[in-house]
Design a protein around this motif. Structure first.
Motif, PDB file in Angstrom:
ATOM      1  N   LEU A  71     -26.937  23.283  23.375  1.00  0.00           N
ATOM      2  CA  LEU A  71     -27.256  23.581  21.986  1.00  0.00           C
ATOM      3  C   LEU A  71     -26.746  22.477  21.068  1.00  0.00           C
ATOM      4  CD1 LEU A  71     -26.458  27.398  21.824  1.00  0.00           C
ATOM      5  CD2 LEU A  71     -28.712  26.311  21.917  1.00  0.00           C
ATOM      6  N   ALA A  72     -25.547  21.999  21.350  1.00  0.00           N
ATOM      7  CA  ALA A  72     -24.979  20.929  20.540  1.00  0.00           C
ATOM      8  C   ALA A  72     -25.822  19.667  20.660  1.00  0.00           C
ATOM      9  CB  ALA A  72     -23.540  20.645  20.966  1.00  0.00           C
ATOM     10  N   ARG A  73     -26.228  19.365  21.944  1.00  0.00           N
ATOM     11  CA  ARG A  73     -27.058  18.171  22.130  1.00  0.00           C
ATOM     12  C   ARG A  73     -28.386  18.328  21.402  1.00  0.00           C
ATOM     13  NH1 ARG A  73     -25.456  18.679  27.815  1.00  0.00           N
ATOM     14  NH2 ARG A  73     -23.692  17.288  28.187  1.00  0.00           N
ATOM     15  N   ALA A  74     -28.960  19.546  21.457  1.00  0.00           N
ATOM     16  CA  ALA A  74     -30.229  19.799  20.780  1.00  0.00           C
ATOM     17  C   ALA A  74     -30.071  19.625  19.266  1.00  0.00           C
ATOM     18  CB  ALA A  74     -30.731  21.204  21.089  1.00  0.00           C
ATOM     19  N   GLY A  75     -28.937  20.110  18.747  1.00  0.00           N
ATOM     20  CA  GLY A  75     -28.687  19.973  17.315  1.00  0.00           C
ATOM     21  C   GLY A  75     -28.570  18.522  16.911  1.00  0.00           C
ATOM     22  N   HIS A  76     -27.851  17.726  17.728  1.00  0.00           N
ATOM     23  CA  HIS A  76     -27.717  16.308  17.415  1.00  0.00           C
ATOM     24  C   HIS A  76     -29.066  15.610  17.500  1.00  0.00           C
ATOM     25  CE1 HIS A  76     -23.452  16.373  16.969  1.00  0.00           C
ATOM     26  NE2 HIS A  76     -23.215  16.736  18.209  1.00  0.00           N
ATOM     27  N   ALA A  77     -29.871  15.999  18.490  1.00  0.00           N
ATOM     28  CA  ALA A  77     -31.194  15.385  18.647  1.00  0.00           C
ATOM     29  C   ALA A  77     -32.083  15.709  17.454  1.00  0.00           C
ATOM     30  CB  ALA A  77     -31.851  15.864  19.943  1.00  0.00           C
ATOM     31  N   ALA A  78     -32.035  16.982  16.990  1.00  0.00           N
ATOM     32  CA  ALA A  78     -32.852  17.384  15.848  1.00  0.00           C
ATOM     33  C   ALA A  78     -32.443  16.621  14.595  1.00  0.00           C
ATOM     34  CB  ALA A  78     -32.734  18.887  15.621  1.00  0.00           C
ATOM     35  N   THR A  79     -31.124  16.442  14.432  1.00  0.00           N
ATOM     36  CA  THR A  79     -30.628  15.706  13.269  1.00  0.00           C
ATOM     37  C   THR A  79     -31.062  14.250  13.323  1.00  0.00           C
ATOM     38  OG1 THR A  79     -28.708  17.166  13.095  1.00  0.00           O
ATOM     39  CG2 THR A  79     -28.545  15.022  12.031  1.00  0.00           C
ATOM     40  N   ALA A  80     -30.961  13.654  14.515  1.00  0.00           N
ATOM     41  CA  ALA A  80     -31.316  12.249  14.662  1.00  0.00           C
ATOM     42  C   ALA A  80     -32.799  12.005  14.439  1.00  0.00           C
ATOM     43  CB  ALA A  80     -30.907  11.757  16.042  1.00  0.00           C
ATOM     44  N   SER A  81     -33.647  12.983  14.808  1.00  0.00           N
ATOM     45  CA  SER A  81     -35.096  12.793  14.698  1.00  0.00           C
ATOM     46  C   SER A  81     -35.666  13.279  13.368  1.00  0.00           C
ATOM     47  CB  SER A  81     -35.813  13.526  15.832  1.00  0.00           C
ATOM     48  OG  SER A  81     -35.589  14.925  15.746  1.00  0.00           O
ATOM     49  N   TRP A  82     -34.803  13.811  12.490  1.00  0.00           N
ATOM     50  CA  TRP A  82     -35.280  14.323  11.215  1.00  0.00           C
ATOM     51  C   TRP A  82     -35.692  13.199  10.289  1.00  0.00           C
ATOM     52  CZ3 TRP A  82     -33.734  13.594   6.148  1.00  0.00           C
ATOM     53  CH2 TRP A  82     -34.297  14.463   5.204  1.00  0.00           C
ATOM     54  N   PRO A  83     -36.790  13.362   9.553  1.00  0.00           N
ATOM     55  CA  PRO A  83     -37.755  14.471   9.602  1.00  0.00           C
ATOM     56  C   PRO A  83     -38.826  14.218  10.659  1.00  0.00           C
ATOM     57  CG  PRO A  83     -38.289  13.025   7.779  1.00  0.00           C
ATOM     58  CD  PRO A  83     -37.055  12.462   8.404  1.00  0.00           C
ATOM     59  N   SER A  84     -39.248  15.266  11.322  1.00  0.00           N
ATOM     60  CA  SER A  84     -40.228  15.143  12.398  1.00  0.00           C
ATOM     61  C   SER A  84     -41.557  15.807  12.044  1.00  0.00           C
ATOM     62  CB  SER A  84     -39.654  15.765  13.677  1.00  0.00           C
ATOM     63  OG  SER A  84     -39.310  17.121  13.463  1.00  0.00           O
ATOM     64  N   GLU A  85     -41.670  16.325  10.818  1.00  0.00           N
ATOM     65  CA  GLU A  85     -42.901  16.981  10.367  1.00  0.00           C
ATOM     66  C   GLU A  85     -42.933  16.921   8.846  1.00  0.00           C
ATOM     67  OE1 GLU A  85     -42.033  21.634  10.213  1.00  0.00           O
ATOM     68  OE2 GLU A  85     -41.421  20.770  12.151  1.00  0.00           O
ATOM     69  N   PRO A  86     -44.038  17.287   8.220  1.00  0.00           N
ATOM     70  CA  PRO A  86     -44.092  17.256   6.750  1.00  0.00           C
ATOM     71  C   PRO A  86     -42.985  18.098   6.114  1.00  0.00           C
ATOM     72  CG  PRO A  86     -46.290  17.516   7.643  1.00  0.00           C
ATOM     73  CD  PRO A  86     -45.346  17.642   8.807  1.00  0.00           C
ATOM     74  N   ILE A  87     -42.527  17.644   4.969  1.00  0.00           N
ATOM     75  CA  ILE A  87     -41.491  18.351   4.218  1.00  0.00           C
ATOM     76  C   ILE A  87     -42.140  19.137   3.095  1.00  0.00           C
ATOM     77  CG2 ILE A  87     -39.616  17.973   2.545  1.00  0.00           C
ATOM     78  CD1 ILE A  87     -38.567  15.810   4.404  1.00  0.00           C
ATOM     79  N   ARG A  88     -41.770  20.405   2.987  1.00  0.00           N
ATOM     80  CA  ARG A  88     -42.262  21.267   1.911  1.00  0.00           C
ATOM     81  C   ARG A  88     -41.173  21.443   0.866  1.00  0.00           C
ATOM     82  NH1 ARG A  88     -43.940  26.864   4.300  1.00  0.00           N
ATOM     83  NH2 ARG A  88     -41.895  26.571   5.250  1.00  0.00           N
ATOM     84  N   ILE A  89     -41.563  21.290  -0.381  1.00  0.00           N
ATOM     85  CA  ILE A  89     -40.660  21.601  -1.484  1.00  0.00           C
ATOM     86  C   ILE A  89     -41.267  22.780  -2.236  1.00  0.00           C
ATOM     87  CG2 ILE A  89     -39.589  20.791  -3.606  1.00  0.00           C
ATOM     88  CD1 ILE A  89     -39.627  17.982  -2.492  1.00  0.00           C
ATOM     89  N   PHE A  90     -40.618  23.929  -2.127  1.00  0.00           N
ATOM     90  CA  PHE A  90     -41.101  25.116  -2.829  1.00  0.00           C
ATOM     91  C   PHE A  90     -40.746  25.016  -4.304  1.00  0.00           C
ATOM     92  CE2 PHE A  90     -40.588  26.830   1.520  1.00  0.00           C
ATOM     93  CZ  PHE A  90     -41.848  27.392   1.696  1.00  0.00           C
ATOM     94  N   VAL A  91     -41.732  25.216  -5.159  1.00  0.00           N
ATOM     95  CA  VAL A  91     -41.527  25.349  -6.593  1.00  0.00           C
ATOM     96  C   VAL A  91     -41.881  26.797  -6.933  1.00  0.00           C
ATOM     97  CG1 VAL A  91     -42.331  24.666  -8.883  1.00  0.00           C
ATOM     98  CG2 VAL A  91     -41.995  22.938  -7.109  1.00  0.00           C
ATOM     99  N   PRO A  92     -40.903  27.597  -7.367  1.00  0.00           N
ATOM    100  CA  PRO A  92     -41.158  29.038  -7.541  1.00  0.00           C
ATOM    101  C   PRO A  92     -41.830  29.405  -8.858  1.00  0.00           C
ATOM    102  CG  PRO A  92     -38.863  28.581  -7.977  1.00  0.00           C
ATOM    103  CD  PRO A  92     -39.480  27.275  -7.569  1.00  0.00           C
ATOM    104  N   PHE A  93     -42.688  28.512  -9.352  1.00  0.00           N
ATOM    105  CA  PHE A  93     -43.427  28.739 -10.589  1.00  0.00           C
ATOM    106  C   PHE A  93     -44.822  28.157 -10.438  1.00  0.00           C
ATOM    107  CE2 PHE A  93     -38.925  28.215 -11.616  1.00  0.00           C
ATOM    108  CZ  PHE A  93     -38.665  29.456 -12.179  1.00  0.00           C
ATOM    109  N   ALA A  94     -45.722  28.589 -11.330  1.00  0.00           N
ATOM    110  CA  ALA A  94     -47.100  28.108 -11.284  1.00  0.00           C
ATOM    111  C   ALA A  94     -47.178  26.636 -11.661  1.00  0.00           C
ATOM    112  CB  ALA A  94     -47.966  28.939 -12.235  1.00  0.00           C
TER     113      ALA A  94
END
Length: 324
Positions: A18-41
């Motif tokens: 799990l620790a290795r997976a966490g380090h791998a995920a951190t190292a490869s970030w970002p690996s997909e599009p990033i969403r920024i939620f805006v909670p208004f119209a």
């Protein structure tokens, strides 16, 4: 000598992948599009602040940055979406000042502002300004309050529980008058109706109103910062207009779902700061929108929000403010 138990040994061994997976995920970030939620119209200042940064973030992070508007229920719908997102650094929240009074506005929230969200940075702030269509008879807030004593004066805001709404309640109470509040789902809608004259006046952030003030499609009446803005040197502050100690500023902040690895949060914070400090973006934010960049540390935003909850939460409770 004390030896580890079998459970402790197996637990430690099991944690290694799990620790290795966490380090791998951190190292490869970002690996997909990033969403920024805006909670208004779309169309309001929060949406504009988010879209201002999207190209720079995409350039720095190397993936598409998607602004996703999820309005409704005083911002709680979009905030809930961000709080429930996977804490892998691909979902964030960019929100407005009503964030701090959400627990009062929506008592049965499905999330906890402090436990389910982590602060990233306060992007900036801008004083609130009151303004009306130039054809209206008001030249100052004194004119507005005088008309309100006869009844029937309405004002628009970007929604129930925004600081603009709450500070207008405070001013009306101090002057002993009643104003009809018309809350809008976004700043863009509020401005459209103010420009068209469908509402007597409105209150919005300087960032929201600046283009319309510059174009003379709205007339400024009062500004609620500590001092006069460079572009509004002839417009009095609330302090100067007989409201000692009264000020109100809109603010925009970024949060993420709790549990985001610290290295990812740090990298996203750095990307935000670099993007908003680009000369063209900083000029748009500070000179054209009459706002101030803050871009502080996460801890600074956490402390700031706690203070906003204390100040404006009490105003919302006293006046029994509820969502639109």
């Amino acid at each position: 000598m004390t030896f580890p138990t079998r459970r402790a040994t197996l637990g430690a061994l099991g944690a290694l992948p799990l620790a290795r997976a966490g380090h791998a995920a951190t190292a490869s970030w970002p690996s997909e599009p990033i969403r920024i939620f805006v909670p208004f119209a779309p169309g309001g200042s929060t949406d504009a602040v988010a879209r201002l940064a999207a190209p720079g973030l995409q350039k720095r992070l190397g993936v598409p940055v998607i602004i996703e508007n999820r309005g409704g229920a005083a911002g709680s719908i979009g905030t809930d979406a961000a709080a429930r997102a996977r804490p892998d650094g691909h979902s964030w929240l960019l929100t407005f000042d009503s964030h701090a009074v959400m627990p009062v506005l929506v008592p049965n929230l499905s999330f906890d502002l402090e436990k389910d969200l982590v602060p990233v940075t306060q992007i900036g702030r801008a004083p609130y300004v009151t303004a009306c269509q130039p054809a209206k008879p008001y030249r100052s807030m004194a004119d507005v309050f005088a008309a309100a004593r006869k009844g029937g004066v309405s004002f628009g805001s970007t929604g129930n529980g925004t600081i603009g709404h709450l500070v207008m309640l405070m001013m009306a109470q101090r002057r002993g008058v009643e104003l009809t509040h018309l809350p809008y789902r976004s700043g863009g809608l509020a401005v459209n109706d103010a420009v068209a004259g469908h509402v007597d006046f409105m209150i919005g952030s300087a960032a929201l109103l600046a283009p319309h003030l510059a174009a003379n499609s709205l007339r400024p009446l009062m500004q609620l910062g500590a001092g006069r803005l460079p572009a509004l040197q002839s417009v009095p502050t609330a302090e100067e207009d007989g409201f000692p100690g009264l000020s109100a500023e809109a603010w925009w902040g970024v949060f993420g779902p709790a549990g985001i690895p610290a290295p990812i949060l740090s990298r996203f914070h750095a990307a935000l700061v670099e993007t908003y400090r680009e000369p063209a973006i900083a000029r748009q934010f500070t000179e054209i929108n009459q706002a101030e960049l803050v871009l502080g540390a996460p801890d600074a935003l956490a402390g700031f929000v706690r203070e906003q909850i204390r100040i404006w939460g009490e105003v919302a409770r006293t006046n029994r403010v509820r969502p639109d």
